[in-house]
Design a protein around this motif. Structure first.
Motif, PDB file in Angstrom:
ATOM      1  N   VAL A  86      44.711  14.849  65.469  1.00 21.99           N
ATOM      2  CA  VAL A  86      43.340  14.370  65.586  1.00 21.99           C
ATOM      3  C   VAL A  86      42.616  14.872  64.353  1.00 21.99           C
ATOM      4  N   GLU A  87      41.995  13.952  63.651  1.00 16.76           N
ATOM      5  CA  GLU A  87      41.248  14.290  62.439  1.00 16.76           C
ATOM      6  C   GLU A  87      39.760  14.278  62.747  1.00 16.76           C
ATOM      7  N   ILE A  88      39.089  15.329  62.331  1.00 14.12           N
ATOM      8  CA  ILE A  88      37.630  15.345  62.383  1.00 14.12           C
ATOM      9  C   ILE A  88      37.159  14.630  61.129  1.00 14.12           C
ATOM     10  N   VAL A  89      36.619  13.436  61.295  1.00 16.18           N
ATOM     11  CA  VAL A  89      36.152  12.632  60.169  1.00 16.18           C
ATOM     12  C   VAL A  89      34.785  13.130  59.722  1.00 16.18           C
ATOM     13  N   ASP A  90      33.886  13.314  60.663  1.00 14.63           N
ATOM     14  CA  ASP A  90      32.534  13.823  60.394  1.00 14.63           C
ATOM     15  C   ASP A  90      32.123  14.758  61.510  1.00 14.63           C
ATOM     16  N   LEU A  91      31.485  15.847  61.152  1.00 15.52           N
ATOM     17  CA  LEU A  91      30.816  16.727  62.106  1.00 15.52           C
ATOM     18  C   LEU A  91      29.476  17.084  61.497  1.00 15.52           C
ATOM     19  N   TYR A  92      28.428  16.725  62.186  1.00 14.59           N
ATOM     20  CA  TYR A  92      27.074  17.002  61.696  1.00 14.59           C
ATOM     21  C   TYR A  92      26.260  17.603  62.835  1.00 14.59           C
ATOM     22  N   VAL A  93      25.712  18.773  62.584  1.00 16.76           N
ATOM     23  CA  VAL A  93      24.780  19.422  63.502  1.00 16.76           C
ATOM     24  C   VAL A  93      23.424  19.434  62.816  1.00 16.76           C
ATOM     25  N   ALA A  94      22.417  18.891  63.491  1.00 19.74           N
ATOM     26  CA  ALA A  94      21.070  18.827  62.919  1.00 19.74           C
ATOM     27  C   ALA A  94      20.579  20.236  62.578  1.00 19.74           C
ATOM     28  N   PRO A  95      19.815  20.367  61.498  1.00 18.40           N
ATOM     29  CA  PRO A  95      19.390  21.695  61.037  1.00 18.40           C
ATOM     30  C   PRO A  95      18.751  22.566  62.113  1.00 18.40           C
ATOM     31  N   GLU A  96      17.970  21.979  62.981  1.00 22.24           N
ATOM     32  CA  GLU A  96      17.291  22.789  64.004  1.00 22.24           C
ATOM     33  C   GLU A  96      18.236  23.347  65.063  1.00 22.24           C
ATOM     34  N   TYR A  97      19.488  22.882  65.081  1.00 25.19           N
ATOM     35  CA  TYR A  97      20.469  23.354  66.058  1.00 25.19           C
ATOM     36  C   TYR A  97      21.577  24.189  65.424  1.00 25.19           C
ATOM     37  N   ARG A  98      21.491  24.433  64.138  1.00 22.78           N
ATOM     38  CA  ARG A  98      22.527  25.203  63.460  1.00 22.78           C
ATOM     39  C   ARG A  98      22.395  26.694  63.757  1.00 22.78           C
ATOM     40  N   ASP A  99      23.469  27.395  63.503  1.00 21.77           N
ATOM     41  CA  ASP A  99      23.534  28.851  63.696  1.00 21.77           C
ATOM     42  C   ASP A  99      23.277  29.254  65.143  1.00 21.77           C
ATOM     43  N   SER A 100      23.625  28.368  66.062  1.00 22.44           N
ATOM     44  CA  SER A 100      23.475  28.646  67.494  1.00 22.44           C
ATOM     45  C   SER A 100      24.784  28.436  68.246  1.00 22.44           C
ATOM     46  N   GLY A 101      25.872  28.235  67.514  1.00 26.27           N
ATOM     47  CA  GLY A 101      27.175  28.063  68.141  1.00 26.27           C
ATOM     48  C   GLY A 101      27.531  26.636  68.506  1.00 26.27           C
ATOM     49  N   HIS A 102      26.638  25.685  68.232  1.00 28.50           N
ATOM     50  CA  HIS A 102      26.905  24.300  68.631  1.00 28.50           C
ATOM     51  C   HIS A 102      28.045  23.668  67.828  1.00 28.50           C
ATOM     52  N   GLY A 103      28.154  23.998  66.556  1.00 28.77           N
ATOM     53  CA  GLY A 103      29.261  23.479  65.761  1.00 28.77           C
ATOM     54  C   GLY A 103      30.596  24.023  66.261  1.00 28.77           C
ATOM     55  N   SER A 104      30.632  25.319  66.574  1.00 30.07           N
ATOM     56  CA  SER A 104      31.854  25.913  67.133  1.00 30.07           C
ATOM     57  C   SER A 104      32.187  25.304  68.485  1.00 30.07           C
ATOM     58  N   ASP A 105      31.165  25.054  69.291  1.00 34.36           N
ATOM     59  CA  ASP A 105      31.390  24.394  70.581  1.00 34.36           C
ATOM     60  C   ASP A 105      31.982  23.001  70.378  1.00 34.36           C
ATOM     61  N   ALA A 106      31.506  22.293  69.365  1.00 36.74           N
ATOM     62  CA  ALA A 106      32.042  20.960  69.067  1.00 36.74           C
ATOM     63  C   ALA A 106      33.513  21.061  68.673  1.00 36.74           C
ATOM     64  N   LEU A 107      33.873  22.067  67.883  1.00 34.06           N
ATOM     65  CA  LEU A 107      35.276  22.247  67.499  1.00 34.06           C
ATOM     66  C   LEU A 107      36.138  22.573  68.714  1.00 34.06           C
ATOM     67  N   ASP A 108      35.609  23.380  69.630  1.00 37.50           N
ATOM     68  CA  ASP A 108      36.339  23.660  70.873  1.00 37.50           C
ATOM     69  C   ASP A 108      36.555  22.372  71.665  1.00 37.50           C
ATOM     70  N   ALA A 109      35.546  21.507  71.686  1.00 45.65           N
ATOM     71  CA  ALA A 109      35.670  20.227  72.388  1.00 45.65           C
ATOM     72  C   ALA A 109      36.726  19.350  71.721  1.00 45.65           C
ATOM     73  N   VAL A 110      36.791  19.365  70.395  1.00 47.09           N
ATOM     74  CA  VAL A 110      37.807  18.590  69.684  1.00 47.09           C
ATOM     75  C   VAL A 110      39.196  19.113  70.050  1.00 47.09           C
ATOM     76  N   GLN A 111      39.326  20.407  70.157  1.00 42.88           N
ATOM     77  CA  GLN A 111      40.609  21.004  70.558  1.00 42.88           C
ATOM     78  C   GLN A 111      41.031  20.470  71.932  1.00 42.88           C
ATOM     79  N   ARG A 112      40.092  20.382  72.863  1.00 46.69           N
ATOM     80  CA  ARG A 112      40.400  19.842  74.201  1.00 46.69           C
ATOM     81  C   ARG A 112      40.778  18.362  74.115  1.00 46.69           C
ATOM     82  N   ILE A 113      40.041  17.611  73.299  1.00 50.70           N
ATOM     83  CA  ILE A 113      40.339  16.186  73.109  1.00 50.70           C
ATOM     84  C   ILE A 113      41.745  16.022  72.553  1.00 50.70           C
ATOM     85  N   ALA A 114      42.078  16.823  71.557  1.00 53.16           N
ATOM     86  CA  ALA A 114      43.402  16.747  70.934  1.00 53.16           C
ATOM     87  C   ALA A 114      44.494  17.063  71.961  1.00 53.16           C
ATOM     88  N   ARG A 115      44.268  18.069  72.772  1.00 55.21           N
ATOM     89  CA  ARG A 115      45.235  18.431  73.806  1.00 55.21           C
ATOM     90  C   ARG A 115      45.424  17.275  74.786  1.00 55.21           C
TER      91      ARG A 115
END
Length: 154
Positions: A86-115
């Protein structure tokens, strides 16, 4: 943070997020220069992604609001033992939501999708000069695998 599969109703929002991401990438290389001033021309490309059976587009929702987007694509290298990815083509977290773990949460979700898709691994690329993105992916368990080179055709 939750991933919600995007629909045609989300095209304008997705195009805005894409334009923000694409514009931010201009600083890393002249080959990243965006060809137009605004997100509207990108809507056709977003619609194409939504129609592609190997690609899934998600909105990142945070506290009942939209906080970014994610595009993943399934692929295969049939000659390899570990062939499904599974390739992550784009991942964008809006500036107001950065540095709050949302990008890492998205990567965890991709891991589940890939599984769930039976993939052997997840891959992602980023601009070489984007130290923040490179650090983010390393901090989330990704390891460098290859380098992509580009050469302008004159």
């Amino acid at each position: 943070m939750e991933l919600v599969e995007a629909t045609r109703d989300d095209v304008a929002t997705l195009a805005e997020y894409w334009y923000d991401l694409a514009s931010a990438m201009e600083q890393y290389d002249e080959l990243n220069e965006v060809a137009y001033d605004g997100p509207e021309p990108a809507e056709a490309g977003i619609e194409g992604l939504l129609a592609d059976e190997d690609t899934t587009v998600y909105l990142l929702t945070v506290d009942d609001g939209e906080g970014g987007y994610l595009v993943v694509r399934s692929g295969e290298h049939p000659s390899r033992v570990h062939s499904e990815y599974v390739e992550i083509v784009d991942l964008y977290v809006a500036p107001e939501y950065r540095d709050s773990g949302h990008g890492s949460d998205a990567l965890d979700a991709v891991q589940r999708i890939a599984r769930e898709r039976g993939a052997d691994y997840v891959e992602v690329s980023c601009e070489w000069g984007n130290d923040g993105a490179r650090r983010f992916y390393r901090d989330n368990g990704f390891e460098p695998k290859q380098v992509t080179y580009a050469r302008r055709v004159d």
